[in-house]
Design a protein around this motif. Structure first.
Motif, PDB file in Angstrom:
ATOM      1  N   MET A  99       0.841  -1.194   0.000  1.00 52.34           N
ATOM      2  CA  MET A  99       0.000   0.000   0.000  1.00 52.34           C
ATOM      3  C   MET A  99       0.878   1.246   0.000  1.00 52.34           C
ATOM      4  N   LYS A 100       0.361   2.279  -0.584  1.00 49.01           N
ATOM      5  CA  LYS A 100       1.073   3.549  -0.645  1.00 49.01           C
ATOM      6  C   LYS A 100       0.655   4.417   0.541  1.00 49.01           C
ATOM      7  N   VAL A 101       1.664   4.985   1.200  1.00 40.53           N
ATOM      8  CA  VAL A 101       1.406   5.876   2.334  1.00 40.53           C
ATOM      9  C   VAL A 101       1.087   7.262   1.783  1.00 40.53           C
ATOM     10  N   THR A 102      -0.049   7.823   2.191  1.00 38.66           N
ATOM     11  CA  THR A 102      -0.463   9.148   1.706  1.00 38.66           C
ATOM     12  C   THR A 102      -0.068  10.225   2.717  1.00 38.66           C
ATOM     13  N   PRO A 103       0.008  11.474   2.263  1.00 40.72           N
ATOM     14  CA  PRO A 103       0.292  12.576   3.196  1.00 40.72           C
ATOM     15  C   PRO A 103      -0.753  12.659   4.323  1.00 40.72           C
ATOM     16  N   GLU A 104      -2.012  12.358   3.997  1.00 36.85           N
ATOM     17  CA  GLU A 104      -3.075  12.398   5.009  1.00 36.85           C
ATOM     18  C   GLU A 104      -2.836  11.317   6.075  1.00 36.85           C
ATOM     19  N   HIS A 105      -2.402  10.159   5.622  1.00 43.56           N
ATOM     20  CA  HIS A 105      -2.079   9.051   6.538  1.00 43.56           C
ATOM     21  C   HIS A 105      -0.938   9.467   7.468  1.00 43.56           C
ATOM     22  N   ASN A 106       0.109  10.062   6.896  1.00 41.10           N
ATOM     23  CA  ASN A 106       1.253  10.520   7.696  1.00 41.10           C
ATOM     24  C   ASN A 106       0.821  11.555   8.733  1.00 41.10           C
ATOM     25  N   GLU A 107      -0.045  12.471   8.322  1.00 39.81           N
ATOM     26  CA  GLU A 107      -0.537  13.521   9.217  1.00 39.81           C
ATOM     27  C   GLU A 107      -1.352  12.921  10.363  1.00 39.81           C
ATOM     28  N   ARG A 108      -2.200  11.949  10.033  1.00 40.09           N
ATOM     29  CA  ARG A 108      -3.025  11.298  11.057  1.00 40.09           C
ATOM     30  C   ARG A 108      -2.140  10.600  12.087  1.00 40.09           C
ATOM     31  N   ILE A 109      -1.127   9.901  11.619  1.00 37.19           N
ATOM     32  CA  ILE A 109      -0.215   9.209  12.539  1.00 37.19           C
ATOM     33  C   ILE A 109       0.534  10.216  13.407  1.00 37.19           C
ATOM     34  N   ALA A 110       1.027  11.285  12.799  1.00 38.04           N
ATOM     35  CA  ALA A 110       1.784  12.303  13.547  1.00 38.04           C
ATOM     36  C   ALA A 110       0.962  12.889  14.696  1.00 38.04           C
ATOM     37  N   ASN A 111      -0.351  13.032  14.480  1.00 38.56           N
ATOM     38  CA  ASN A 111      -1.209  13.680  15.475  1.00 38.56           C
ATOM     39  C   ASN A 111      -1.862  12.726  16.466  1.00 38.56           C
ATOM     40  N   MET A 112      -1.670  11.428  16.274  1.00 43.02           N
ATOM     41  CA  MET A 112      -2.215  10.460  17.236  1.00 43.02           C
ATOM     42  C   MET A 112      -1.445  10.571  18.548  1.00 43.02           C
ATOM     43  N   LYS A 113      -2.150  10.406  19.640  1.00 47.39           N
ATOM     44  CA  LYS A 113      -1.518  10.478  20.960  1.00 47.39           C
ATOM     45  C   LYS A 113      -0.967   9.107  21.333  1.00 47.39           C
ATOM     46  N   PHE A 114       0.305   9.083  21.751  1.00 52.02           N
ATOM     47  CA  PHE A 114       0.923   7.816  22.154  1.00 52.02           C
ATOM     48  C   PHE A 114       0.105   7.165  23.264  1.00 52.02           C
ATOM     49  N   GLY A 115      -0.358   7.971  24.209  1.00 45.51           N
ATOM     50  CA  GLY A 115      -1.120   7.453  25.341  1.00 45.51           C
ATOM     51  C   GLY A 115      -2.432   6.788  24.957  1.00 45.51           C
ATOM     52  N   SER A 116      -2.967   7.122  23.798  1.00 45.82           N
ATOM     53  CA  SER A 116      -4.206   6.479  23.365  1.00 45.82           C
ATOM     54  C   SER A 116      -3.927   5.128  22.702  1.00 45.82           C
ATOM     55  N   VAL A 117      -2.703   4.918  22.227  1.00 45.85           N
ATOM     56  CA  VAL A 117      -2.343   3.676  21.549  1.00 45.85           C
ATOM     57  C   VAL A 117      -1.688   2.682  22.515  1.00 45.85           C
ATOM     58  N   TYR A 118      -0.962   3.203  23.494  1.00 50.58           N
ATOM     59  CA  TYR A 118      -0.225   2.342  24.429  1.00 50.58           C
ATOM     60  C   TYR A 118      -1.100   1.256  25.077  1.00 50.58           C
ATOM     61  N   PRO A 119      -2.310   1.581  25.575  1.00 49.14           N
ATOM     62  CA  PRO A 119      -3.140   0.520  26.169  1.00 49.14           C
ATOM     63  C   PRO A 119      -3.454  -0.612  25.185  1.00 49.14           C
ATOM     64  N   HIS A 120      -3.554  -0.289  23.911  1.00 47.71           N
ATOM     65  CA  HIS A 120      -3.809  -1.310  22.888  1.00 47.71           C
ATOM     66  C   HIS A 120      -2.582  -2.201  22.714  1.00 47.71           C
ATOM     67  N   TYR A 121      -1.406  -1.589  22.741  1.00 46.08           N
ATOM     68  CA  TYR A 121      -0.167  -2.376  22.679  1.00 46.08           C
ATOM     69  C   TYR A 121      -0.123  -3.347  23.858  1.00 46.08           C
ATOM     70  N   LEU A 122      -0.407  -2.815  25.047  1.00 47.17           N
ATOM     71  CA  LEU A 122      -0.334  -3.621  26.267  1.00 47.17           C
ATOM     72  C   LEU A 122      -1.338  -4.763  26.227  1.00 47.17           C
ATOM     73  N   SER A 123      -2.565  -4.474  25.853  1.00 49.64           N
ATOM     74  CA  SER A 123      -3.574  -5.528  25.837  1.00 49.64           C
ATOM     75  C   SER A 123      -3.242  -6.576  24.776  1.00 49.64           C
ATOM     76  N   LYS A 124      -2.689  -6.150  23.647  1.00 48.55           N
ATOM     77  CA  LYS A 124      -2.318  -7.092  22.587  1.00 48.55           C
ATOM     78  C   LYS A 124      -1.273  -8.091  23.076  1.00 48.55           C
ATOM     79  N   VAL A 125      -0.234  -7.603  23.749  1.00 48.90           N
ATOM     80  CA  VAL A 125       0.821  -8.521  24.187  1.00 48.90           C
ATOM     81  C   VAL A 125       0.370  -9.374  25.371  1.00 48.90           C
ATOM     82  N   GLU A 126      -0.420  -8.791  26.278  1.00 49.12           N
ATOM     83  CA  GLU A 126      -0.878  -9.560  27.438  1.00 49.12           C
ATOM     84  C   GLU A 126      -1.841 -10.674  27.033  1.00 49.12           C
ATOM     85  N   LYS A 127      -2.674 -10.422  26.016  1.00 49.78           N
ATOM     86  CA  LYS A 127      -3.584 -11.464  25.528  1.00 49.78           C
ATOM     87  C   LYS A 127      -2.819 -12.671  25.009  1.00 49.78           C
TER      88      LYS A 127
END
Length: 121
Positions: free
Chosen positions: A1-29
């Motif tokens: 897949m091709k990475v778009t500028p909009e995709h890059n912008e969305r990732i840049a503005n995502m909060k690490f703290g909103s993703v971290y719990p998902h990382y944790l739950s993924k590995v703990e599962k």
């Protein structure tokens, strides 16, 4: 897949703290531990648990998170496909760094040995 500028912008503005719990739950599962996740994140970014908590409290975006990180020199050894994107083909530095982290979390959840995840073999 091709990475778009909009995709890059969305990732840049995502909060690490909103993703971290998902990382944790993924590995703990999958039977891995928070300590292992923290070790993987520290290897990639240089952040210990205290600094991670600080960044979460600050509501740091991924852009700020990786600006403050001291990226491991071996991070470029992280290759493959994650979320439909081949890491080696991503040309936006920030998006590539976020995908590095995603790939490490994925490898941890899949049961890879820590030595392989941390690119020490």
């Amino acid at each position: 897949m091709k990475v778009t500028p909009e995709h890059n912008e969305r990732i840049a503005n995502m909060k690490f703290g909103s993703v971290y719990p998902h990382y944790l739950s993924k590995v703990e599962k999958k039977g891995r531990t928070k300590e292992e996740l923290l070790k993987v994140i520290e290897w990639l970014t240089g952040f210990d648990e205290g600094k991670l908590n600080e960044l979460i409290q600050e509501q740091a975006t991924f852009e700020t998170f990786f600006q403050k990180a001291k990226l491991n020199p071996n991070a470029e050894l992280i290759t493959g496909v994650i979320c439909g994107y081949r890491i080696e083909e991503i040309d936006n530095a920030l998006t590539k760094q976020v995908r590095y982290l995603d790939k490490l979390v994925d490898e941890l959840a899949k049961g890879k040995k820590m030595e392989k995840i941390l690119r020490s073999e």
